[in-house]
Scaffold this motif. Sequence first.
Motif, PDB file in Angstrom:
ATOM      1  N   SER A  21       0.733  -1.057   0.388  1.00 13.19           N
ATOM      2  CA  SER A  21       0.372   0.313   0.021  1.00 13.19           C
ATOM      3  C   SER A  21       0.884   1.795  -0.158  1.00 13.19           C
ATOM      4  CB  SER A  21      -1.161  -0.153   0.854  1.00 13.19           C
ATOM      5  OG  SER A  21      -0.926  -0.295   2.300  1.00 13.19           O
ATOM      6  N   GLY A  44       5.089  -1.992   2.488  1.00 17.13           N
ATOM      7  CA  GLY A  44       5.563  -2.053   1.358  1.00 17.13           C
ATOM      8  C   GLY A  44       6.667  -2.651   2.026  1.00 17.13           C
ATOM      9  N   ASP A  70       8.734  -7.876   3.590  1.00 19.82           N
ATOM     10  CA  ASP A  70       8.747  -8.525   2.273  1.00 19.82           C
ATOM     11  C   ASP A  70       7.504  -9.052   2.405  1.00 19.82           C
ATOM     12  OD1 ASP A  70       8.621  -9.752  -0.382  1.00 19.82           O
ATOM     13  OD2 ASP A  70      10.801  -9.304  -0.160  1.00 19.82           O
ATOM     14  N   GLY A  99       2.265  -6.908  -5.451  1.00 18.03           N
ATOM     15  CA  GLY A  99       2.490  -7.676  -6.919  1.00 18.03           C
ATOM     16  C   GLY A  99       3.384  -7.241  -7.957  1.00 18.03           C
ATOM     17  N   ILE A 100       3.828  -8.083  -8.732  1.00 20.24           N
ATOM     18  CA  ILE A 100       4.925  -7.335  -9.585  1.00 20.24           C
ATOM     19  C   ILE A 100       4.681  -8.029 -11.166  1.00 20.24           C
ATOM     20  CG2 ILE A 100       7.118  -6.918  -7.501  1.00 20.24           C
ATOM     21  CD1 ILE A 100       7.690  -9.525  -8.638  1.00 20.24           C
ATOM     22  N   ILE A 147      -6.757  -9.842  -4.311  1.00 25.05           N
ATOM     23  CA  ILE A 147      -6.151  -9.078  -5.454  1.00 25.05           C
ATOM     24  C   ILE A 147      -5.520  -9.484  -6.411  1.00 25.05           C
ATOM     25  CG2 ILE A 147      -5.229  -6.803  -7.155  1.00 25.05           C
ATOM     26  CD1 ILE A 147      -7.012  -6.637  -4.438  1.00 25.05           C
ATOM     27  N   LYS A 166      -1.724 -14.920 -10.936  1.00 23.35           N
ATOM     28  CA  LYS A 166      -2.921 -14.323 -11.220  1.00 23.35           C
ATOM     29  C   LYS A 166      -4.154 -15.401 -11.102  1.00 23.35           C
ATOM     30  CE  LYS A 166      -1.613 -10.202 -10.046  1.00 23.35           C
ATOM     31  NZ  LYS A 166      -2.171  -9.711  -8.286  1.00 23.35           N
ATOM     32  N   TYR A 194      -7.216  -2.729 -16.686  1.00 23.90           N
ATOM     33  CA  TYR A 194      -5.989  -1.726 -17.077  1.00 23.90           C
ATOM     34  C   TYR A 194      -6.092  -0.922 -16.095  1.00 23.90           C
ATOM     35  CZ  TYR A 194      -4.169  -5.754 -20.349  1.00 23.90           C
ATOM     36  OH  TYR A 194      -3.884  -7.020 -20.947  1.00 23.90           O
TER      37      TYR A 194
HETATM   38  P1  NDP Z   1       3.267  -1.087  -7.949  1.00 27.37           P
HETATM   39  O1  NDP Z   1       3.802  -0.972  -8.712  1.00 27.37           O
HETATM   40  O2  NDP Z   1       1.958   0.368  -8.081  1.00 27.37           O
HETATM   41  O3  NDP Z   1       2.576  -1.140  -6.570  1.00 27.37           O
HETATM   42  C1  NDP Z   1       3.424  -2.433  -6.369  1.00 27.37           C
HETATM   43  C2  NDP Z   1       2.966  -2.839  -4.971  1.00 27.37           C
HETATM   44  O4  NDP Z   1       3.268  -3.635  -4.361  1.00 27.37           O
HETATM   45  C3  NDP Z   1       3.773  -1.434  -4.359  1.00 27.37           C
HETATM   46  O5  NDP Z   1       2.983  -0.626  -2.723  1.00 27.37           O
HETATM   47  C4  NDP Z   1       4.903  -2.503  -3.695  1.00 27.37           C
HETATM   48  O6  NDP Z   1       5.784  -1.755  -2.707  1.00 27.37           O
HETATM   49  C5  NDP Z   1       4.180  -3.003  -3.003  1.00 27.37           C
HETATM   50  N1  NDP Z   1       5.217  -4.655  -3.335  1.00 27.37           N
HETATM   51  C6  NDP Z   1       5.906  -5.232  -4.514  1.00 27.37           C
HETATM   52  N2  NDP Z   1       7.013  -6.205  -3.816  1.00 27.37           N
HETATM   53  C7  NDP Z   1       6.447  -6.473  -2.816  1.00 27.37           C
HETATM   54  C8  NDP Z   1       6.178  -7.159  -1.952  1.00 27.37           C
HETATM   55  N3  NDP Z   1       7.641  -7.716  -1.609  1.00 27.37           N
HETATM   56  N4  NDP Z   1       6.721  -6.701  -0.465  1.00 27.37           N
HETATM   57  C9  NDP Z   1       5.892  -6.436   0.000  1.00 27.37           C
HETATM   58  N5  NDP Z   1       5.422  -5.280  -0.835  1.00 27.37           N
HETATM   59  C10 NDP Z   1       5.610  -5.452  -1.938  1.00 27.37           C
HETATM   60  O7  NDP Z   1       1.228  -1.876  -8.621  1.00 27.37           O
HETATM   61  P2  NDP Z   1      -0.248  -1.825  -8.592  1.00 27.37           P
HETATM   62  O8  NDP Z   1      -1.049  -1.043  -7.349  1.00 27.37           O
HETATM   63  O9  NDP Z   1      -0.786  -1.353 -10.174  1.00 27.37           O
HETATM   64  O10 NDP Z   1      -0.854  -3.513  -8.351  1.00 27.37           O
HETATM   65  C11 NDP Z   1      -1.391  -4.199  -6.475  1.00 27.37           C
HETATM   66  C12 NDP Z   1      -1.766  -5.361  -7.569  1.00 27.37           C
HETATM   67  O11 NDP Z   1      -2.534  -5.273  -8.383  1.00 27.37           O
HETATM   68  C13 NDP Z   1      -0.705  -6.002  -7.741  1.00 27.37           C
HETATM   69  O12 NDP Z   1      -0.805  -7.451  -6.789  1.00 27.37           O
HETATM   70  C14 NDP Z   1      -0.889  -6.298  -9.182  1.00 27.37           C
HETATM   71  O13 NDP Z   1      -0.698  -7.262 -10.126  1.00 27.37           O
HETATM   72  C15 NDP Z   1      -2.336  -6.397  -9.212  1.00 27.37           C
HETATM   73  N6  NDP Z   1      -3.112  -5.573 -11.124  1.00 27.37           N
HETATM   74  C16 NDP Z   1      -2.747  -4.276 -10.813  1.00 27.37           C
HETATM   75  C17 NDP Z   1      -3.152  -4.018 -12.277  1.00 27.37           C
HETATM   76  C18 NDP Z   1      -3.144  -3.053 -13.204  1.00 27.37           C
HETATM   77  O14 NDP Z   1      -3.409  -2.330 -13.739  1.00 27.37           O
HETATM   78  N7  NDP Z   1      -2.187  -2.343 -12.200  1.00 27.37           N
HETATM   79  C19 NDP Z   1      -4.255  -5.182 -13.158  1.00 27.37           C
HETATM   80  C20 NDP Z   1      -4.694  -6.146 -12.108  1.00 27.37           C
HETATM   81  C21 NDP Z   1      -4.075  -6.227 -10.770  1.00 27.37           C
HETATM   82  P3  NDP Z   1       6.844  -1.594  -2.390  1.00 27.37           P
HETATM   83  O15 NDP Z   1       7.777  -0.887  -4.011  1.00 27.37           O
HETATM   84  O16 NDP Z   1       7.787  -0.366  -1.663  1.00 27.37           O
HETATM   85  O17 NDP Z   1       7.984  -2.427  -1.783  1.00 27.37           O
END
Ligand code: NDP
Length: 258
Positions: A21, A44, A70, A99-100, A147, A166, A194
């Motif tokens: 978040s 995060g 993490d 997610g990544i 999610i 997913k 998206y």
């Molecule tokens: P962002 O890349 O904008 O944000 C990803 C978030 O996940 C960041 O807060 C990041 O924080 C955190 N994060 C990543 N890896 C880790 C980890 N190992 N441990 C803890 N935190 C982690 O992505 P979105 O907001 O776009 O996506 C959020 C979710 O929604 C994901 O699961 C994505 O797959 C899903 N989604 C997104 C879509 C889109 O169009 N954007 C569509 C469908 C699904 P930090 O880097 O600070 O660790």
Amino acid sequence: MPAKANPLFDLTGRTALVTGSSRGLGRAIAEGLGDAGAKLIVNGRDAGKLKPVAEEIRGSGHDVIEAPFDVTDEAGVEAAFERFDSEGIAVDIIVNNAGIQHREPMVELKLSDWQRVMDTNLTAAFLVGRVAARRMIPRGEGKIVNIGSLMSEIGRATVVPYAVAKGGIKLLTKGMAAEWARHGIQANGIGPGYMLTEMNEALVSDPKFDAWVKGRAPAGRWGEPKELVGAAVFLASPASAYVNGQMIYVDGGMLSVL
Ligand code: NDP
């Protein structure tokens, strides 16, 4: 009428952990749950990046705890919940959002990249869900929101591990519901289409991809992060009391036409 005026959607007295978040969809969902009355635990990987975000969210009147860890690190996940226990914090709502993405044709894909996507996008929801459920079961209640993605339903070239993870989220959600419903726990999922976040920055600025999204989504546009809040509050609140194991797709209608 503000959402928290309706008891069906009121999260007052509830504590919600939203993984990932620090930005994007997770941050929007956290703020939305906060607007419905929940106390927030934001997460995060980087404590330094999380702090100013938590301060901003606090600045808009929310009660916020920072929990940098993490989600792929089993010991780190366990330690975070031990900390919550020691501080008397019961987590009522989990949103497995971290997610990544990784884009590469499968023939080029390294096993380590496949594994990283699986660990972050699927296994982490099991790790966080498991540790949370161990605490929710004795209390006889809890809400888990996983999610997924529209790729919980469809395959797509160059993002195969993402879609596999997913797709797994959809069945993990059903498995959580099957095992834990009798303990008062509900596990449901949200599948965004998206959305305009950092994850999609390169795609938004690619005119061809941008036109593809706008042409294929019946809504004719990308989604805004705050457009997930309604589904998240519904699934975290008493309004969804008899909903379990379901995915809600918030995709501007895209899955209906793909
Ligand atoms: P962002 O890349 O904008 O944000 C990803 C978030 O996940 C960041 O807060 C990041 O924080 C955190 N994060 C990543 N890896 C880790 C980890 N190992 N441990 C803890 N935190 C982690 O992505 P979105 O907001 O776009 O996506 C959020 C979710 O929604 C994901 O699961 C994505 O797959 C899903 N989604 C997104 C879509 C889109 O169009 N954007 C569509 C469908 C699904 P930090 O880097 O600070 O660790």
